[in-house]
Write a protein that holds these residues in place. Structure first.
Motif, PDB file in Angstrom:
ATOM      1  N   SER A 194       0.904  -1.177   0.042  1.00  0.00           N
ATOM      2  CA  SER A 194       0.081  -0.082   0.021  1.00  0.00           C
ATOM      3  C   SER A 194       0.935   1.376  -0.273  1.00  0.00           C
ATOM      4  O   SER A 194       2.027   1.315   0.566  1.00  0.00           O
ATOM      5  N   SER A 251      -5.590   5.817  -2.403  1.00  0.00           N
ATOM      6  CA  SER A 251      -4.697   4.671  -1.881  1.00  0.00           C
ATOM      7  C   SER A 251      -4.222   3.996  -3.158  1.00  0.00           C
ATOM      8  O   SER A 251      -5.230   3.571  -4.108  1.00  0.00           O
ATOM      9  N   ASN A 275      -2.857   0.432  -4.530  1.00  0.00           N
ATOM     10  CA  ASN A 275      -2.202  -1.155  -4.269  1.00  0.00           C
ATOM     11  C   ASN A 275      -1.134  -1.390  -5.386  1.00  0.00           C
ATOM     12  O   ASN A 275      -1.310  -1.404  -6.596  1.00  0.00           O
TER      13      ASN A 275
END
Length: 435
Positions: free
Chosen positions: A202, A215, A217
């Motif tokens: 993350s 965010s 990934n």
């Protein structure tokens, strides 16, 4: 006669048995101390006093010897921290170097003192915690740190009064958002966002007030390193997979956050990438991999038209982890730290130019070139080592001589000749100091 012989044998055997019994008793008396307290000067010593006395008699631990290092290219060693240094960061204007330590302080050093005998620094205390990472804001009015125990970001204001800075927390600490350990933080040169990356997969993009904007990934199994590009447009990461992924953080014309979108990838290694670095203009990137190679890339491409970065050079390194890589601001020199050693490579030929062995007592925790291209700095214990970037001078001279051969304009020729002369003078001065 037989009776006399038997009596003689019985007497001998009885004597032997008696001697063995006496000897056994003596052994028992020696090996088994009395169940009562030991005696000192005829007086019984209670068990508590006896154990206390034994504790007092324990030998003292020897003080750890300070690590010594010398090299003719070592410009200086900055020493003020009482704990191990975890992170270094140069301000964008090149005037300051920040160092974070587990001694609960952040030190701000003046880069103009690097070659002086006295190295002044200012101290900011991190109350009830210590910083593992720290970064200057674009205007050098604030800096951010990651708190080791708090697991979050704290912002410090730098207020100048006379010849000193006053440090104070700007506002409340950022909220906790990460679930794994932090590997790096960054702040965009544009001042529009902050990045934090953890060792899972993350990456978080924050605004300056502590709100999460996005965010990411990374899908790299486990992140090994992540950072913000010097231009402030990109966020990049590497990990278990043999590539580096780069995203663009997009804002609207009025400054509002829009999105994070994939920009490009660096593909070519055959094993996981340990780390990477940008040049000052973000047009070059260097990567180092577990496959025993480092690579230099041209990232000045039209990625929105699907143009991929292209490989400029592949070099070899020893391949011993943990490793860190630094790229000089002009993209001409690559430095790789392997455990506690540093190797400096020419970005044109891939050949090793300088090697510094056992630079620190601990594993090197940070490695960076200063913004002026004059110095390479490293840390891993309580000291910061500052090296002259002689490889940078030599590479710059070689490049300018090639340009001089191609130049047709008199003004360009004069300018290049003067730059070559200045660089050679600086190189000669360093070489003279080392003798």
């Amino acid at each position: 006669m037989e009776v006399v012989a038997l009596l003689a044998v019985s007497v001998v055997l009885g004597g032997i048995i008696l001697l063995l019994a006496v000897w056994s008793r003596k052994e028992k008396d020696v090996s088994e101390p009395e169940p009562s307290d030991h005696k000192a000067n005829g007086q019984a010593v209670p068990e508590k006093q006896q154990s206390k006395k034994l504790k007092q008699q324990k030998p003292r631990k020897e003080r750890t010897r300070q690590h010594t290092f010398s090299h003719h290219l070592l410009a200086s060693a900055l020493k003020a921290h009482s704990g191990n240094i975890t992170c270094l960061d140069f301000s964008s204007n090149g005037k300051y170097l920040a160092s974070c330590s587990d001694d609960r302080t952040v030190r701000i050093w003046s880069t103009k003192d690097f070659i002086e005998k006295e190295h002044r620094c200012m101290r900011a205390n991190v109350d009830l915690d210590h910083a593992t990472h720290g970064r200057f804001s674009p205007g050098c009015r604030t800096f951010i740190v990651w708190l080791a125990n708090g697991d979050t970001i704290r912002v410090f204001k730098m207020t100048k009064k006379e010849d000193a800075f006053i440090f104070s927390a700007a506002h409340d600490d950022f909220p906790k958002r990460h679930k794994a350990s932090i590997i790096n933080i960054g702040i965009a040169e544009t001042g529009k966002f902050i990045m934090t990356a953890s060792n899972d997969t993350s990456i978080l993009i924050w605004d300056l007030k502590g709100e999460v904007l996005a965010s990411i990934n990374t899908n790299q199994v486990a992140n090994a390193y992540a950072t913000v590009s010097p231009c402030g447009r990109f966020v990049a990461s590497c990990g278990f997979t043999p590539d580096v992924k780069v995203w663009e953080v997009c804002f609207g014309k009025s400054g509002e956050f829009r999105e994070v979108c994939r920009a490009f990838e660096l593909k070519g290694h055959s094993a996981g990438v340990c780390g990477f670095a940008f040049s000052n203009d973000s047009r070059r990137m260097a990567t180092v991999s577990k496959d025993g190679t480092w690579k230099l890339w041209n990232t000045d491409v039209e990625y929105k038209k699907q143009q991929d970065p292209y490989l400029l050079l592949t070099g070899q390194w020893c391949g011993i982890e943990p490793a860190r890589i630094a790229l000089s601001p002009d993209g001409r020199v690559v430095a790789i730290a392997s455990v506690s050693d540093i190797a400096v490579y020419n970005g044109q030929t891939g050949q090793i130019e300088e090697e510094f062995l056992s630079v620190h007592a601990e594993i090197i925790s940070d490695l960076s070139f200063d913004t002026t291209n004059r110095f390479l700095v490293s840390t891993g214990d309580r000291a910061i080592r500052v090296f002259h970037n002689t490889a940078g001078y030599r590479a710059a001279i070689a490049d300018m001589k090639d340009l001089l051969k191609k130049a047709t304009n008199k003004g360009t020729k004069d300018r290049l000749q003067q730059q070559i002369k200045d660089a050679q003078s600086a190189l000669d001065a360093v070489s003279k100091q080392g003798k």
